[in-house]
Structure formats: structure tokens, C-alpha cells
Design a protein around this motif. Structure first.
Motif, mmCIF file in Angstrom:
data_model
loop_
_atom_site.group_PDB
_atom_site.id
_atom_site.type_symbol
_atom_site.label_atom_id
_atom_site.label_comp_id
_atom_site.label_asym_id
_atom_site.label_seq_id
_atom_site.Cartn_x
_atom_site.Cartn_y
_atom_site.Cartn_z
ATOM 1 N N ALA A 96 2.477 65.264 25.764
ATOM 2 C CA ALA A 96 3.549 65.487 24.876
ATOM 3 C C ALA A 96 2.280 65.964 23.635
ATOM 4 O O ALA A 96 1.440 66.581 22.821
ATOM 5 C CB ALA A 96 3.748 63.826 23.922
ATOM 6 N N VAL A 97 3.469 67.130 22.857
ATOM 7 C CA VAL A 97 3.145 67.964 21.616
ATOM 8 C C VAL A 97 3.831 67.752 20.554
ATOM 9 O O VAL A 97 5.551 67.607 20.752
ATOM 10 C CB VAL A 97 3.352 69.006 22.358
ATOM 11 N N LEU A 98 3.085 67.524 19.399
ATOM 12 C CA LEU A 98 3.999 67.693 18.417
ATOM 13 C C LEU A 98 3.643 68.458 17.414
ATOM 14 O O LEU A 98 2.511 68.952 17.473
ATOM 15 C CB LEU A 98 3.678 66.238 17.711
ATOM 16 N N ARG A 99 4.766 69.142 16.330
ATOM 17 C CA ARG A 99 3.494 69.965 14.839
ATOM 18 C C ARG A 99 4.499 69.587 13.524
ATOM 19 O O ARG A 99 5.617 68.824 13.787
ATOM 20 C CB ARG A 99 4.442 71.412 15.455
ATOM 21 N N SER A 100 4.115 69.596 12.974
ATOM 22 C CA SER A 100 4.729 69.538 11.089
ATOM 23 C C SER A 100 6.019 70.395 11.180
ATOM 24 O O SER A 100 6.523 70.846 12.309
ATOM 25 C CB SER A 100 3.655 70.668 10.218
ATOM 26 N N ALA A 101 6.628 69.373 10.703
ATOM 27 C CA ALA A 101 7.692 69.872 10.407
ATOM 28 C C ALA A 101 7.780 71.468 9.941
ATOM 29 O O ALA A 101 9.510 71.659 10.550
ATOM 30 C CB ALA A 101 8.723 68.894 9.566
ATOM 31 N N LYS A 102 7.197 71.437 9.275
ATOM 32 C CA LYS A 102 7.265 73.097 8.594
ATOM 33 C C LYS A 102 7.214 74.029 9.723
ATOM 34 O O LYS A 102 6.823 75.436 9.154
ATOM 35 C CB LYS A 102 6.088 72.306 7.732
ATOM 36 N N GLY A 103 6.421 73.474 10.596
ATOM 37 C CA GLY A 103 5.937 75.010 11.332
ATOM 38 C C GLY A 103 5.145 75.011 10.853
ATOM 39 O O GLY A 103 4.681 76.466 11.365
ATOM 40 N N VAL A 104 4.084 74.893 10.221
ATOM 41 C CA VAL A 104 3.262 75.492 10.104
ATOM 42 C C VAL A 104 1.411 74.597 10.533
ATOM 43 O O VAL A 104 1.808 73.603 10.731
ATOM 44 C CB VAL A 104 2.508 75.356 8.364
ATOM 45 N N GLY A 105 0.513 75.279 11.044
ATOM 46 C CA GLY A 105 -0.651 73.928 11.099
ATOM 47 C C GLY A 105 -0.715 74.428 12.237
ATOM 48 O O GLY A 105 0.018 74.926 13.848
ATOM 49 N N PRO A 106 -2.033 73.730 13.142
ATOM 50 C CA PRO A 106 -1.680 73.143 15.023
ATOM 51 C C PRO A 106 -0.621 72.209 15.273
ATOM 52 O O PRO A 106 -0.220 70.963 14.025
ATOM 53 C CB PRO A 106 -3.462 72.234 14.712
ATOM 54 N N TYR A 107 -0.501 71.891 16.385
ATOM 55 C CA TYR A 107 -0.180 71.156 17.024
ATOM 56 C C TYR A 107 -1.050 70.111 17.447
ATOM 57 O O TYR A 107 -2.348 70.203 17.482
ATOM 58 C CB TYR A 107 0.196 71.792 18.388
ATOM 59 N N LEU A 108 -0.515 68.900 17.284
ATOM 60 C CA LEU A 108 -1.164 67.611 18.007
ATOM 61 C C LEU A 108 -1.225 67.762 19.181
ATOM 62 O O LEU A 108 0.466 67.020 19.355
ATOM 63 C CB LEU A 108 -0.752 66.816 17.188
#
Length: 176
Positions: A96-108
Motif C-alpha cells: 500500500a502507498v500513501l502520500r501527503s494530500a498536498k503531493g509533497v515529500g516522500p511516500y509512506l
């Protein structure tokens, strides 16, 4: 839990690996086989990957992803997505892959692994409540999502140490 480092070209990947080795990193074998990325360990033995260039990571900065080994990627994505209000980009039985709703920084990223967690994580997440939020209220909210209190020997500190539903420790800092 480990870091995946982003690169922009094959030459950048090779340069990064060479620079990291000069800094004390050593090649690591975690059973990865023949893959296009390089697995290294820092001087204290923490494993990390230097990825080949990938379009998905072109705008993450040097850290492409924080990768968490887990038993249930779907459940972990549900917990962390609600805990941090991040956007779910992919979900399957094995990852599973998450990322900031703002589309910045690394993925989790969460990867299914069969190994059972036996020691505390040397790499962990620190969550910063929004300015004006109450730390105790945030701890309570995370507890309602499935987090539990954790003691890693932190003593009397201003942050709260919790564990996610699979036992991965993280900290809730005081609001900034």
C-alpha cells in the motif's frame, strides 16, 4: 522500517552509491536477488535502498519513501491514512502507498512481510499536531484509531510514544 533514496539518472544512482560507501555504508543482502536498486547498510547496520530512477519519485526530494514491513498493508494504510490524513495512492494484498494530500515529500509505503517484529524500530515517524491542536487530544484520537502507548525507555519527555496496530513505534510531538 527503512528509507528508499531517490535518484534522477543511472549516473546519479551510481554517484550516490559511491558517495554513501565513502561515508561508511556497506552493501547489504536482505534477500533482494537481482534488482535494479542497491541495498546498503549505514555504519550502524540500518538497511536502506538507493533506487534506480523512477518517475513516481521525481518530485519527492532525496527521500523517495519510508518503507514499513508489515503483516497487513491494507490495515496499515487505513490506520496511517486516517492518522495523518494522507492520500491512498495504491493498495493491494502485498503493498500500500500513501502520500501527503498536498503531493509533497516522500511516500509512506507498506510491504507485506512474514517476519514478526521483535525489536523496536531504530527508524520511526514523528507526528507534529497542527498549531493550536492539543497533544493529549491527538494522542486520544490516535488511540481511537488503534494506537497504543509504548515505552522505549524515553523517560520524562515532552513527546508521547505510541505504537501503531502492528507495534511500530512513533512519536506525537508537542504542537509547534
Amino acid at each position: 522500517m527503512h528509507l528508499d533514496l531517490a535518484t534522477t539518472s543511472a549516473a546519479h544512482q551510481a554517484e550516490s552509491v559511491a558517495r554513501l560507501k565513502d561515508l561508511g555504508a556497506t552493501p547489504a543482502d536482505v534477500g533482494q536477488g537481482d534488482v535494479p536498486w542497491t541495498v546498503l547498510a549505514d555504519p550502524e547496520g540500518n538497511v536502506f535502498c538507493v533506487l534506480e530512477p523512477r518517475e513516481i519519485y521525481r518530485d519527492t526530494g532525496p527521500i523517495a519513501a519510508v518503507v514499513v514491513d508489515c503483516a497487513d498493508p491494507r490495515a496499515m494504510a487505513r490506520f496511517w491514512g486516517e492518522a495523518m490524513d494522507w492520500t491512498l495512492h495504491e493498495v493491494g494484498d502485498d503493498h500500500a502507498v500513501l502520500r501527503s494530500a498536498k503531493g509533497v515529500g516522500p511516500y509512506l509505503e507498506f510491504l507485506r512481510m512474514t517476519d514478526v517484529k521483535t525489536v523496536w524500530n531504530r527508524v520511526h515517524l514523528d507526528l507534529m499536531p497542527y498549531p493550536g491542536d492539543d497533544q493529549e487530544a491527538e494522542v486520544a484520537r490516535l488511540g481511537a484509531l488503534g494506537a497504543t502507548g509504548a515505552d522505549v525507555g524515553q523517560g520524562d519527555v515532552p513527546w508521547k510514544v505510541l505504537a501503531d496496530p502492528e507495534g511500530n513505534e512513533f512519536c506525537v510531538l508537542t504542537p509547534g
